[in-house]
Design an enzyme around this catalytic site. Structure first.
Site, PDB file in Angstrom:
ATOM      1  CE1 TYR A  52      -2.940  -3.295   1.214  1.00 11.62           C
ATOM      2  CE2 TYR A  52      -4.104  -1.723  -0.177  1.00 11.62           C
ATOM      3  CZ  TYR A  52      -3.998  -2.989   0.384  1.00 11.62           C
ATOM      4  OH  TYR A  52      -4.947  -3.942   0.091  1.00 11.62           O
ATOM      5  CG  HIS A 107     -13.796  -1.679  -2.126  1.00 10.32           C
ATOM      6  ND1 HIS A 107     -13.660  -2.136  -3.414  1.00 10.32           N
ATOM      7  CD2 HIS A 107     -14.870  -2.334  -1.610  1.00 10.32           C
ATOM      8  CE1 HIS A 107     -14.599  -3.041  -3.653  1.00 10.32           C
ATOM      9  NE2 HIS A 107     -15.355  -3.160  -2.589  1.00 10.32           N
TER      10      HIS A 107
HETATM   11  N1  APR Z   1     -12.332   3.188 -19.143  1.00 11.18           N
HETATM   12  C1  APR Z   1     -13.344   2.460 -18.592  1.00 11.18           C
HETATM   13  N2  APR Z   1     -13.208   1.172 -18.206  1.00 11.18           N
HETATM   14  C2  APR Z   1     -12.003   0.599 -18.399  1.00 11.18           C
HETATM   15  C3  APR Z   1     -10.905   1.286 -18.963  1.00 11.18           C
HETATM   16  C4  APR Z   1     -11.108   2.633 -19.345  1.00 11.18           C
HETATM   17  N3  APR Z   1     -10.128   3.360 -19.892  1.00 11.18           N
HETATM   18  N4  APR Z   1      -9.843   0.430 -19.018  1.00 11.18           N
HETATM   19  C5  APR Z   1     -10.285  -0.749 -18.488  1.00 11.18           C
HETATM   20  N5  APR Z   1     -11.574  -0.644 -18.137  1.00 11.18           N
HETATM   21  C6  APR Z   1     -12.439  -1.656 -17.526  1.00 11.18           C
HETATM   22  C7  APR Z   1     -12.072  -3.082 -17.824  1.00 11.18           C
HETATM   23  O1  APR Z   1     -12.679  -3.509 -19.037  1.00 11.18           O
HETATM   24  C8  APR Z   1     -12.665  -3.801 -16.599  1.00 11.18           C
HETATM   25  O2  APR Z   1     -14.013  -4.175 -16.860  1.00 11.18           O
HETATM   26  O3  APR Z   1     -12.300  -1.514 -16.127  1.00 11.18           O
HETATM   27  C9  APR Z   1     -12.639  -2.744 -15.513  1.00 11.18           C
HETATM   28  C10 APR Z   1     -11.630  -3.014 -14.425  1.00 11.18           C
HETATM   29  O4  APR Z   1     -12.000  -4.189 -13.760  1.00 11.18           O
HETATM   30  P1  APR Z   1     -11.177  -4.649 -12.464  1.00 11.18           P
HETATM   31  O5  APR Z   1      -9.717  -4.529 -12.747  1.00 11.18           O
HETATM   32  O6  APR Z   1     -11.749  -5.945 -12.016  1.00 11.18           O
HETATM   33  O7  APR Z   1     -11.491  -3.511 -11.387  1.00 11.18           O
HETATM   34  P2  APR Z   1     -12.774  -3.370 -10.475  1.00 11.18           P
HETATM   35  O8  APR Z   1     -13.993  -3.822 -11.188  1.00 11.18           O
HETATM   36  O9  APR Z   1     -12.742  -2.003  -9.933  1.00 11.18           O
HETATM   37  O10 APR Z   1     -12.465  -4.405  -9.276  1.00 11.18           O
HETATM   38  C11 APR Z   1     -13.370  -4.410  -8.196  1.00 11.18           C
HETATM   39  O11 APR Z   1     -11.895  -5.886  -6.989  1.00 11.18           O
HETATM   40  O12 APR Z   1      -9.767  -6.440  -6.452  1.00 11.18           O
HETATM   41  C12 APR Z   1     -10.895  -5.837  -5.974  1.00 11.18           C
HETATM   42  O13 APR Z   1     -10.955  -4.166  -4.341  1.00 11.18           O
HETATM   43  C13 APR Z   1     -10.619  -4.391  -5.670  1.00 11.18           C
HETATM   44  O14 APR Z   1     -12.100  -2.516  -5.929  1.00 11.18           O
HETATM   45  C14 APR Z   1     -11.549  -3.640  -6.591  1.00 11.18           C
HETATM   46  C15 APR Z   1     -12.613  -4.672  -6.921  1.00 11.18           C
END
Ligand code: APR
Length: 231
Positions: A52, A107
């Site tokens: 972190y 979160h």
């Molecule tokens: N604009 C919009 N969306 C995007 C972009 C962009 N430029 N680039 C990538 N993405 C999308 C991807 O297609 C994907 O669907 O963002 C999403 C990211 O997904 P994750 O990496 O799984 O992130 P998130 O959904 O926030 O994860 C949820 O999982 O690990 C835990 O606590 C962590 O808060 C997080 C939670």
């Protein structure tokens, strides 16, 4: 007309903050069980602090992008037209830095430290480790104020209440695989208000709940969302 927006890591991708599950995602380079669970912190707190500390330090080198600024503009434009709530799964501070105020970090936040001994929360911009003492009680045992897997997300009561009153729900940049956030679209869909659901994602999740899918990066998709709202 009441709006609830949910953001995930994708909204910060164009600012240079890696997503979790995309190519070169955070979970490609770290195991969740090593850095994002209470058990991990118990097992090796300094290793978890290091993970972190690095992500907190990286905040100094990034800035809000067009999507963050457009969401802050939507909040201001919506004053007097209905409720607006921005719920983010992200722990970065880019929404605040873009001017968002009606914002809940479900979160937690990288730039905050929580004292396990006295429960105090402290704004935190630098590093921390197991020798760092709590400014309030002087005890060591500070932890990042981030919700780990297996812990209860923050602010669930106001979030669920807002979903029950939502007329528009928009999920931006989230893969929709981590609950409870992954269930928010379905909850809005069945709130009895005929809620209209949008998704903004260059790789849409394919969830059938969404009435409108803007298959674009957030920096383009969020301004388009505002245009469709007439803002
Ligand atoms: N604009 C919009 N969306 C995007 C972009 C962009 N430029 N680039 C990538 N993405 C999308 C991807 O297609 C994907 O669907 O963002 C999403 C990211 O997904 P994750 O990496 O799984 O992130 P998130 O959904 O926030 O994860 C949820 O999982 O690990 C835990 O606590 C962590 O808060 C997080 C939670």
């Amino acid at each position: 007309m009441n709006i609830v927006v949910l953001t995930g890591a994708g909204v910060s991708a164009e600012s240079g903050i890696p997503t979790f599950r995309g190519p070169d995602g955070v979970w490609e380079n770290h195991r969740i069980e090593d850095v994002a669970s209470p058990e991990a912190f118990l097992r090796d707190p300094d290793f978890v602090h290091g993970f972190y500390n690095a992500r907190r330090a990286a905040l100094h080198g990034v800035a809000p992008n067009a999507a963050h600024f457009a969401l802050a503009a939507l909040e201001r434009a919506w004053e007097g037209r209905g409720d607006f709530l921005l719920v983010t799964q992200n722990v970065d501070d880019l929404h605040e830095r873009a001017g968002s105020r009606r914002l809940l970090h479900m979160h937690g936040e990288l730039r905050q430290m929580l004292c396990a001994a006295c429960g105090a929360r402290h704004p935190w911009l630098t590093e921390a480790d197991t020798a760092t003492s709590c400014p309030a009680c002087g005890e060591t045992g500070l932890r990042p104020d981030v919700v780990w897997f297996g812990e209860i997300p923050y602010h669930m009561e106001p979030i669920l209440a807002a979903l029950d009153r939502a007329d528009v729900f928009c999920a931006i940049g989230t893969s929709g695989v981590v609950y409870p956030a992954a269930g928010f679209a379905a909850q809005a869909r069945r709130n009895g208000r005929g809620c209209i659901l949008y998704e903004i994602n260059p790789a849409p999740t394919g969830e059938r709940y969404f009435d409108h899918v803007i298959a674009a990066p957030a920096g383009e998709g969020v301004p388009e969302f505002l245009r469709r709202l007439g803002v």
